[in-house]
Design a protein around this motif. Structure first.
Motif, PDB file in Angstrom:
ATOM      1  N   SER A  47       0.822  -1.217   0.000  1.00  0.00           N
ATOM      2  CA  SER A  47       0.000   0.000   0.000  1.00  0.00           C
ATOM      3  C   SER A  47       0.854   1.265   0.000  1.00  0.00           C
ATOM      4  N   LEU A  48       2.155   1.135  -0.274  1.00  0.00           N
ATOM      5  CA  LEU A  48       3.037   2.296  -0.270  1.00  0.00           C
ATOM      6  C   LEU A  48       3.078   2.916  -1.667  1.00  0.00           C
ATOM      7  N   LEU A  49       2.619   4.161  -1.763  1.00  0.00           N
ATOM      8  CA  LEU A  49       2.704   4.860  -3.046  1.00  0.00           C
ATOM      9  C   LEU A  49       4.162   5.099  -3.413  1.00  0.00           C
ATOM     10  N   ARG A 161      -6.900   2.983   5.008  1.00  0.00           N
ATOM     11  CA  ARG A 161      -7.979   2.003   5.204  1.00  0.00           C
ATOM     12  C   ARG A 161      -9.297   2.574   4.689  1.00  0.00           C
ATOM     13  N   ARG A 162      -9.558   3.839   5.010  1.00  0.00           N
ATOM     14  CA  ARG A 162     -10.799   4.470   4.562  1.00  0.00           C
ATOM     15  C   ARG A 162     -10.805   4.653   3.044  1.00  0.00           C
ATOM     16  N   LEU A 163      -9.656   5.064   2.484  1.00  0.00           N
ATOM     17  CA  LEU A 163      -9.585   5.236   1.036  1.00  0.00           C
ATOM     18  C   LEU A 163      -9.821   3.923   0.316  1.00  0.00           C
ATOM     19  N   ILE A 164      -9.204   2.857   0.822  1.00  0.00           N
ATOM     20  CA  ILE A 164      -9.338   1.543   0.201  1.00  0.00           C
ATOM     21  C   ILE A 164     -10.787   1.070   0.238  1.00  0.00           C
ATOM     22  N   LYS A 165     -11.499   1.447   1.302  1.00  0.00           N
ATOM     23  CA  LYS A 165     -12.910   1.064   1.432  1.00  0.00           C
ATOM     24  C   LYS A 165     -13.845   2.036   0.721  1.00  0.00           C
ATOM     25  N   GLY A 166     -13.258   3.128   0.185  1.00  0.00           N
ATOM     26  CA  GLY A 166     -14.085   4.112  -0.483  1.00  0.00           C
ATOM     27  C   GLY A 166     -14.833   5.022   0.471  1.00  0.00           C
ATOM     28  N   GLU A 167     -14.341   5.122   1.712  1.00  0.00           N
ATOM     29  CA  GLU A 167     -15.012   5.946   2.717  1.00  0.00           C
ATOM     30  C   GLU A 167     -14.508   7.393   2.676  1.00  0.00           C
ATOM     31  N   ASP A 168     -15.239   8.279   3.300  1.00  0.00           N
ATOM     32  CA  ASP A 168     -14.915   9.704   3.293  1.00  0.00           C
ATOM     33  C   ASP A 168     -13.710  10.002   4.191  1.00  0.00           C
ATOM     34  N   VAL A 169     -12.755  10.757   3.656  1.00  0.00           N
ATOM     35  CA  VAL A 169     -11.570  11.156   4.436  1.00  0.00           C
ATOM     36  C   VAL A 169     -11.401  12.675   4.408  1.00  0.00           C
ATOM     37  N   SER A 170     -12.444  13.391   4.028  1.00  0.00           N
ATOM     38  CA  SER A 170     -12.316  14.832   3.792  1.00  0.00           C
ATOM     39  C   SER A 170     -11.919  15.612   5.036  1.00  0.00           C
ATOM     40  N   GLU A 171     -12.210  15.083   6.229  1.00  0.00           N
ATOM     41  CA  GLU A 171     -11.834  15.787   7.453  1.00  0.00           C
ATOM     42  C   GLU A 171     -10.442  15.386   7.943  1.00  0.00           C
ATOM     43  N   HIS A 178      -6.889  15.511  -1.278  1.00  0.00           N
ATOM     44  CA  HIS A 178      -8.027  14.610  -1.481  1.00  0.00           C
ATOM     45  C   HIS A 178      -8.460  14.609  -2.946  1.00  0.00           C
ATOM     46  N   GLU A 179      -8.552  15.792  -3.536  1.00  0.00           N
ATOM     47  CA  GLU A 179      -8.944  15.897  -4.939  1.00  0.00           C
ATOM     48  C   GLU A 179      -7.962  15.168  -5.843  1.00  0.00           C
ATOM     49  N   ARG A 180      -6.666  15.319  -5.545  1.00  0.00           N
ATOM     50  CA  ARG A 180      -5.652  14.651  -6.372  1.00  0.00           C
ATOM     51  C   ARG A 180      -5.722  13.142  -6.223  1.00  0.00           C
ATOM     52  N   ILE A 181      -5.910  12.664  -5.001  1.00  0.00           N
ATOM     53  CA  ILE A 181      -6.000  11.215  -4.783  1.00  0.00           C
ATOM     54  C   ILE A 181      -7.155  10.631  -5.598  1.00  0.00           C
ATOM     55  N   LEU A 182      -8.277  11.355  -5.634  1.00  0.00           N
ATOM     56  CA  LEU A 182      -9.435  10.873  -6.382  1.00  0.00           C
ATOM     57  C   LEU A 182      -9.223  10.996  -7.889  1.00  0.00           C
ATOM     58  N   SER A 183      -8.732  12.160  -8.334  1.00  0.00           N
ATOM     59  CA  SER A 183      -8.597  12.392  -9.777  1.00  0.00           C
ATOM     60  C   SER A 183      -7.488  11.556 -10.399  1.00  0.00           C
ATOM     61  N   GLU A 184      -6.442  11.265  -9.603  1.00  0.00           N
ATOM     62  CA  GLU A 184      -5.324  10.470 -10.118  1.00  0.00           C
ATOM     63  C   GLU A 184      -5.485   8.994  -9.791  1.00  0.00           C
ATOM     64  N   HIS A 185      -6.619   8.653  -9.180  1.00  0.00           N
ATOM     65  CA  HIS A 185      -6.950   7.248  -8.871  1.00  0.00           C
ATOM     66  C   HIS A 185      -5.892   6.576  -8.000  1.00  0.00           C
ATOM     67  N   LEU A 186      -5.332   7.345  -7.066  1.00  0.00           N
ATOM     68  CA  LEU A 186      -4.328   6.794  -6.163  1.00  0.00           C
ATOM     69  C   LEU A 186      -5.011   5.891  -5.132  1.00  0.00           C
ATOM     70  N   TYR A 187      -4.337   4.846  -4.771  1.00  0.00           N
ATOM     71  CA  TYR A 187      -4.807   3.834  -3.810  1.00  0.00           C
ATOM     72  C   TYR A 187      -5.914   2.946  -4.379  1.00  0.00           C
ATOM     73  N   GLU A 188      -6.389   3.224  -5.583  1.00  0.00           N
ATOM     74  CA  GLU A 188      -7.432   2.360  -6.144  1.00  0.00           C
ATOM     75  C   GLU A 188      -6.904   0.963  -6.424  1.00  0.00           C
ATOM     76  N   THR A 189      -5.642   0.875  -6.845  1.00  0.00           N
ATOM     77  CA  THR A 189      -5.036  -0.429  -7.091  1.00  0.00           C
ATOM     78  C   THR A 189      -5.118  -1.293  -5.849  1.00  0.00           C
ATOM     79  N   TYR A 190      -4.834  -0.667  -4.697  1.00  0.00           N
ATOM     80  CA  TYR A 190      -4.841  -1.423  -3.451  1.00  0.00           C
ATOM     81  C   TYR A 190      -6.264  -1.795  -3.047  1.00  0.00           C
TER      82      TYR A 190
END
Length: 198
Positions: A47-49, A161-171, A178-190
């Motif tokens: 899970s290490l970028l 853990r939250r990103l991998i589950k697709g949960e909200d991490v905005s706080e 957060h926008e970059r992680i979503l737009s660049e699809h980071l952690y989706e592989t994991y």
């Protein structure tokens, strides 16, 4: 004085940046460098970028924070990089600057396992921030300070853990990060790997 706050920052979150800001605001350091650690070729973590992505996200997170910057200094050192060697290399590269090491209470309690830990204690100031469940009760050397910093209760592990589950991490993380992680699809592989392995 420049505080060196090392870590994998996988990913960087508001606890990292909040602590760095607090240290500067309280006068423990004039500035803080978030020292992004390179990948250890001897250690695989699924899970290490990649290091350049982690560094880029860290730069995004601190873009508007005065006296706090992300550093890729360790990327250019022999690997694996040890803290003592990093501090020595920093002194050589920036001979007019004074450096202090910023670590958590959990790391201080096992500091005697670090390479050349005695030399670090003898030659550098160490700033310790509290971690829940890691109480320091023994006396500290003169140049080691336990800061009365606020507790930041979330961690990169929890964010992942939250990103991998697709949960909200905005706080928990900076909005642009957060926008970059979503737009660049980071952690989706994991996330997909985790689903496949269930």
């Amino acid at each position: 004085m420049t505080g060196i706050f090392g870590g994998s920052f996988n990913p960087i979150h508001l606890g990292h940046t909040g602590l760095a800001q607090w240290i500067v605001q309280q006068g423990y350091a004039d500035e803080v460098w978030l020292m992004v650690s390179p990948q250890n070729p001897l250690k695989e973590e699924n899970s290490l970028l990649p290091e350049k992505q982690r560094f880029s996200l860290a730069r995004t997170a601190v873009r508007h924070i005065a006296h706090v910057k992300a550093s890729d200094f360790e990327f250019h050192l022999p690997r694996p990089s040890y803290t003592w060697q990093t501090l020595q290399a920093l002194e050589e590269a920036y001979p007019t600057q004074e450096f202090a090491l910023i670590i958590g209470a959990d790391n201080w309690l096992c500091f005697d396992k670090w390479k050349n830990y005695k030399k670090i204690v003898e030659n550098y100031k160490i700033l310790i921030y509290p971690r829940e469940g890691y109480d320091i009760t023994s006396a500290l050397p003169e140049n080691v300070t336990l800061m009365n910093a606020p507790l930041f209760r979330f961690s990169s592990t929890d964010v992942r853990r939250r990103l991998i589950k697709g949960e909200d991490v905005s706080e928990m993380i900076d909005r642009k990060v957060h926008e970059r992680i979503l737009s660049e699809h980071l952690y989706e592989t994991y996330r997909h790997n985790t689903t496949k392995n269930k």
